[in-house]
Design a protein around this motif. Structure first.
Motif, short mmCIF file in Angstrom:
data_model
loop_
_atom_site.label_atom_id
_atom_site.label_comp_id
_atom_site.label_asym_id
_atom_site.label_seq_id
_atom_site.Cartn_x
_atom_site.Cartn_y
_atom_site.Cartn_z
N GLY A 1 3.67 0.62 0.97
CA GLY A 1 3.07 -0.01 2.16
C GLY A 1 2.09 0.87 2.90
N LYS A 2 1.48 1.82 2.21
CA LYS A 2 0.52 2.73 2.87
C LYS A 2 -0.69 1.95 3.39
CE LYS A 2 0.07 5.24 -0.84
NZ LYS A 2 1.06 4.48 -1.63
N THR A 3 -1.24 1.09 2.53
CA THR A 3 -2.44 0.36 2.93
C THR A 3 -2.11 -0.70 3.99
OG1 THR A 3 -3.41 0.79 0.78
CG2 THR A 3 -4.44 -0.94 2.07
N THR A 4 -0.90 -1.26 3.92
CA THR A 4 -0.48 -2.22 4.94
C THR A 4 -0.43 -1.50 6.30
OG1 THR A 4 0.88 -3.27 3.25
CG2 THR A 4 1.28 -3.94 5.52
N PHE A 5 0.14 -0.30 6.32
CA PHE A 5 0.19 0.52 7.53
C PHE A 5 -1.24 0.82 8.00
CE2 PHE A 5 2.61 3.70 10.11
CZ PHE A 5 1.53 4.40 10.63
N PHE B 1 -0.38 1.08 -7.67
CA PHE B 1 -1.72 1.70 -7.72
C PHE B 1 -2.85 0.73 -7.37
CE2 PHE B 1 1.08 3.76 -10.86
CZ PHE B 1 1.31 4.91 -10.14
N THR B 2 -2.63 -0.06 -6.33
CA THR B 2 -3.67 -0.98 -5.88
C THR B 2 -4.85 -0.20 -5.30
OG1 THR B 2 -1.97 -2.57 -5.33
CG2 THR B 2 -4.12 -2.93 -4.33
N THR B 3 -4.54 0.78 -4.45
CA THR B 3 -5.61 1.58 -3.84
C THR B 3 -6.08 2.60 -4.86
OG1 THR B 3 -4.49 1.32 -1.74
CG2 THR B 3 -6.19 3.00 -1.83
N ARG B 4 -7.38 2.57 -5.20
CA ARG B 4 -7.88 3.47 -6.24
C ARG B 4 -8.83 4.52 -5.67
NH1 ARG B 4 -5.55 1.31 -10.69
NH2 ARG B 4 -6.46 2.86 -12.06
N MET C 1 11.34 -1.90 7.33
CA MET C 1 12.61 -2.00 8.05
C MET C 1 13.01 -3.45 8.31
SD MET C 1 13.81 0.98 8.30
CE MET C 1 15.26 0.40 9.13
N ASP C 2 12.11 -4.40 8.05
CA ASP C 2 12.47 -5.82 8.21
C ASP C 2 13.41 -6.28 7.10
OD1 ASP C 2 9.62 -5.32 7.09
OD2 ASP C 2 10.27 -7.13 6.05
N LEU C 3 13.50 -5.53 6.01
CA LEU C 3 14.39 -5.95 4.92
C LEU C 3 15.79 -5.38 5.16
CD1 LEU C 3 11.95 -5.47 1.90
CD2 LEU C 3 12.61 -7.60 3.02
N ALA D 1 5.39 -2.16 8.68
CA ALA D 1 3.92 -2.24 8.70
C ALA D 1 3.47 -3.69 8.60
CB ALA D 1 3.35 -1.41 7.55
N GLU D 2 4.22 -4.46 7.80
CA GLU D 2 3.84 -5.86 7.61
C GLU D 2 3.94 -6.64 8.92
OE1 GLU D 2 3.77 -7.36 3.74
OE2 GLU D 2 5.43 -8.69 4.23
N ALA D 3 5.00 -6.37 9.70
CA ALA D 3 5.18 -7.05 10.98
C ALA D 3 4.02 -6.73 11.92
CB ALA D 3 6.50 -6.65 11.62
N1 LIG Z 1 8.90 -6.58 3.62
C1 LIG Z 1 7.89 -5.73 3.79
N2 LIG Z 1 6.96 -5.58 2.83
C2 LIG Z 1 5.94 -4.71 3.05
C3 LIG Z 1 5.83 -3.96 4.26
N3 LIG Z 1 4.73 -3.19 4.17
C4 LIG Z 1 4.16 -3.44 2.97
N4 LIG Z 1 4.89 -4.36 2.28
C5 LIG Z 1 4.60 -4.92 0.94
O1 LIG Z 1 4.63 -3.85 -0.03
C6 LIG Z 1 3.68 -4.09 -1.07
C7 LIG Z 1 2.79 -2.89 -1.24
O2 LIG Z 1 1.97 -2.75 -0.10
P1 LIG Z 1 0.65 -1.84 -0.09
O3 LIG Z 1 0.25 -1.67 1.33
O4 LIG Z 1 -0.37 -2.34 -1.04
O5 LIG Z 1 1.27 -0.47 -0.65
P2 LIG Z 1 0.55 0.92 -1.00
O6 LIG Z 1 1.54 1.98 -0.68
O7 LIG Z 1 -0.78 1.01 -0.34
O8 LIG Z 1 0.39 0.79 -2.58
P3 LIG Z 1 -0.65 1.53 -3.58
O9 LIG Z 1 -2.02 1.49 -2.98
O10 LIG Z 1 -0.56 0.70 -4.80
O11 LIG Z 1 -0.12 2.91 -3.76
C8 LIG Z 1 2.93 -5.37 -0.68
O12 LIG Z 1 3.52 -6.45 -1.37
C9 LIG Z 1 3.16 -5.47 0.82
O13 LIG Z 1 3.09 -6.79 1.31
C10 LIG Z 1 6.84 -4.15 5.28
O14 LIG Z 1 6.83 -3.57 6.36
N5 LIG Z 1 7.83 -5.05 4.96
#
Ligand SMILES: Nc1nc2c(ncn2[C@@H]2O[C@H](COP(=O)(O)OP(=O)(O)OP(=O)(O)O)[C@@H](O)[C@H]2O)c(=O)[nH]1
Ligand SMILES: [Mg+2]
Length: 405
Positions: free
Chosen positions: A13-17, A33-36, A226-228, A252-254
């Protein structure tokens, strides 16, 4: 500007944050590995503004004041994900780690719900081990640093003979801003100050790197998702295991849902606050209802906040020990030369003096510096005065010489 980099295993969830904190739209997905390529954006840290204490209505220029809270921009970097054995070239390898060199501090995000498997794929929540994930990923960073040292052993030894070991190691690690004083402390702490560097093996280089890393890049562990439900037990495990470090829970998602809904005009929400309020006129789709209901029940009712703002504030105010300082040109009106009240605020590390503030504002101000005045009390401050959080400071300078006709 203060720079903070986000590191962590892939899919945590790095990019979500990052998107939640910057309101940018970098790609998020459930694939590893979405973020390249690294993403960069502006995020904000906040604390109570001095405007209420001084009884003035401010008009900020380099920051924002929302309901008595001052928001100051920082630079946030989102890195591509890591995975155990990245140093061997697994996943995307370690080639983006050099970006952490630009950072003053790191946010290490971990999936507290335990939904990411060994390969970085999303799996059944509760099956992963977040404590192991933190150790694995930090080991990758340490391995990467150790590798730089080992590859340069001969060079360091040669350099050290004409200067000192700490100077020579610091030169090789200048890309990650390791000062000789940091290197010296790490050599002593790792019990390697008398061991000739030519003889260091991989374990010794990793031990040294593990000691050095937190000295040059303070790290906040952020327990995300933490929502899970499975995250609660894991958070306790993380806090107990890393008992001498800071662990901040978040969803981060919230936060992303709330900030996007606020931007769409559906609700009132100030980042970091405990409540969000639906706007009376808002017409929500069933999907939006479900998302906001989820945030309310799974995050706000349980944890009070989403935790993103607190994580950013903790990094800047607790780990980096920065103070907010307001420079003003007119100490009685707390304004600049154009009449803007409390226009700017700067983040300065603990121990900074008024002259450091002058340097941050403008080199000309530092060059013509005479003295500083505490605008709250009107008192002249000694040269070696250590600026405090929420000080309002007038820098008195020499008048500029008039050009001769
Ligand atoms: N339930 C839940 N899911 C989350 C949360 N934050 C991120 N996710 C989910 O986790 C998955 C990965 O999120 P990204 O933000 O793409 O993760 P990342 O760490 O940037 O991933 P890479 O770029 O691939 O390394 C996605 O399906 C998001 O929707 C959260 O707070 N809660
Ligand atoms: Mg990403």
């Amino acid at each position: 500007m203060v720079t903070v980099a986000i590191i962590g295993k892939t899919n945590v969830g790095k990019t979500t944050f990052f998107n939640a904190a910057t309101l940018l739209n970098a790609e998020i997905s459930s694939y590893p590995f979405t973020t390249r390529e690294p993403n960069e954006g502006a995020a904000y840290v906040c604390d109570v503004c001095v405007c209420r204490e001084l009884g003035v209505k401010d008009n900020p220029q380099n920051s924002a004041c929302i309901e008595g809270w001052r928001y100051i921009p920082i630079r946030l970097l989102d890195l591509p994900g890591l995975i155990k054995d990245a140093w061997r070239g697994r996943g995307l390898g370690t080639r983006f780690l050099s970006v952490i060199g630009q950072a003053d501090a790191l946010i290490h995000i971990v999936d507290a719900s335990g939904s990411v498997d060994e390969e970085g794929r999303l799996t059944k929540p509760g099956s992963g081990n977040p404590v192991q994930d933190v150790l694995d990923i930090e080991m990758e960073v340490e391995r990467w640093m150790a590798d730089i040292i080992l590859r340069n052993r001969q060079l360091i030894a040669r350099e050290a003979s004409s200067s000192s070991l700490e100077e020579a190691v610091s030169k090789v690690l200048s890309g990650i801003k390791a000062a000789p004083s940091h290197v010296e402390r790490a050599l002593i702490k790792a019990d390697l100050e008398d061991r000739p560097i030519e003889l260091w093996d991989i374990d010794e280089a990793v031990r040294f790197s593990a000691t050095l890393l937190p000295l040059i890049k303070p790290i906040l562990i952020v327990a995300n998702k933490m929502d899970l439900p499975t995250a609660e037990e894991n958070l306790e495990m993380l806090v107990n295991f890393f008992n001498d470090r800071l662990v901040a829970p978040c969803s981060a998602e919230a936060e992303l849902i709330l900030r996007r809904a606020e931007k769409m005009g559906l609700l009132h929400y100030t980042p970091g606050q405990e409540k969000f309020l639906l706007r009376e006129e808002a017409r929500l789709t069933p999907e939006q209802w479900r998302a906001l209901d989820y945030v309310e029940k799974r995050v706000m009712a349980r944890w009070l906040r989403t935790g993103i703002q607190q994580a950013l504030n903790t990094v800047v105010f607790k780990l980096l020990r920065m103070n907010m300082v307001y420079p003003v040109a007119d100490e009685s009106r707390y304004s600049d030369n154009h009449g803007n009240i409390l226009p700017d605020v700067h983040l300065l590390p603990d121990g900074s003096t008024p002259l450091d503030l002058a340097r941050t504002v403008h080199t000309r101000l530092a060059e013509s510096y005479i003295m500083a005045i505490d605008a709250k009390t009107g008192m002249r401050l000694p040269k070696e005065y250590k600026l405090r959080h929420r000080d309002v400071i007038k820098i008195v300078t020499q008048p500029r010489a008039r050009p001769k006709r």
